[in-house]
Design an enzyme around this catalytic site. Structure first.
Site, PDB file in Angstrom:
ATOM      1  CB  SER A  33      43.161  45.592  39.440  1.00 18.21           C
ATOM      2  OG  SER A  33      43.335  44.206  39.308  1.00 18.21           O
ATOM      3  CG  ASN A  34      39.354  41.910  40.042  1.00 15.49           C
ATOM      4  OD1 ASN A  34      39.855  40.916  40.551  1.00 15.49           O
ATOM      5  ND2 ASN A  34      39.279  42.065  38.729  1.00 15.49           N
ATOM      6  N   PRO A  35      40.160  42.321  43.614  1.00 11.82           N
ATOM      7  CG  PRO A  35      38.908  42.493  45.561  1.00 11.82           C
ATOM      8  CD  PRO A  35      38.779  42.564  44.086  1.00 11.82           C
TER       9      PRO A  35
END
Ligand code: CTP
Ligand code: CA
Length: 229
Positions: A33-35
């Site tokens: 995923s990512n932030p």
């Protein structure tokens, strides 16, 4: 105070948005995923609603958020996001893609938790669908084509990359975000962006995400087709 439903410059318009990250699972307990926290997209949703629009947010996993007055469609993966967007984009007057969609997913998803003793030596990744590009293709040539707005999260040559994405994805405008700038990008309360239009205009906006969201919509309002009367 929020405007009453159906009043304002987007009165009666349907605004479809993507927001938040996606998750691409490799087994039942692990994902890529990512932030992204979805804050910019949700600020846009709120701004559009305040301007009178009917807003649908196709939202990746962001935890508890204020959903007042919004239709929220929860999704997890890029593929789910693509499916929910493509089934709705033809009815939209605006489509704004603010989600940080994972560009890759693991090629396979193990049905059971992989035990730590079974360390995968390589993780084979494959591309996910480009939700925005597919949405753009879906409505291309339609008489009721929505205004298409993308985001570009960049760490270098920001405007050049953003312009290239605007053209490649057939957009009306793109919001370029230099995510290396302090107080811009993932998870912050503020943002600093440059909005580029297909027509060649360029405008810098900064402030709280709420202010930037309103600024983006006000700037882009003239791109919508005039009412047919
Ligand atoms: N986007 C999307 N689906 C994807 C990837 C991106 O809908 N699978 C959308 C984003 O929501 C954003 C725009 O496309 O509006 C640009 O996303 P970005 O990640 O900046 O660009 P990419 O085209 O994915 O290119 P790259 O990550 O290589 O810079
Ligand atoms: Ca990407």
């Amino acid at each position: 105070a929020a405007a009453r439903f159906g009043q304002g410059p987007l009165a009666g318009k349907r605004v479809l948005l993507t927001a938040g990250p996606t998750r691409e699972f490799l087994d039942p307990v692990r994902f890529i995923s990512n932030p992204s926290t979805g804050k910019m997209g949700l600020a846009l949703a709120e701004a559009a609603r305040t301007m009178g629009a009917r807003v649908t947010v196709v939202l990746g996993p962001v935890g508890a958020v204020d959903r007042t007055g919004l239709e929220v469609v929860d999704v997890v993966s890029a593929e789910e996001m693509a499916r929910e967007v493509l089934s709705r984009v033809r009815e939209a007057d605006w489509f704004i893609a603010s989600a940080a969609v994972s560009d890759w997913r693991p090629e396979t998803r193990a049905p059971q938790k992989v035990k730590k003793g079974e360390t995968p030596e390589v993780l084979k990744l494959v591309r996910t669908p480009d939700v925005l590009a597919e949405a753009s293709r879906t409505v291309a040539g339609s008489s009721r084509r929505p205004v298409l707005v993308g985001f570009a999260a960049e760490t270098e040559r920001v405007l050049e990359h953003a312009r290239e994405k605007l053209e490649r994805k057939g957009l009306d405008a793109i919001v370029a975000n230099d995510v290396t700038v302090a107080g811009a990008g993932f998870g912050t309360e503020t943002n600093q962006v440059t909005v580029l239009t297909r027509a060649g205009t360029r405008r810098d906006l900064s402030g709280t995400k709420r202010e930037v969201a309103r600024g983006i919509l006000e700037l882009l309002l003239p791109l919508a087709a005039p009412p047919t009367e």
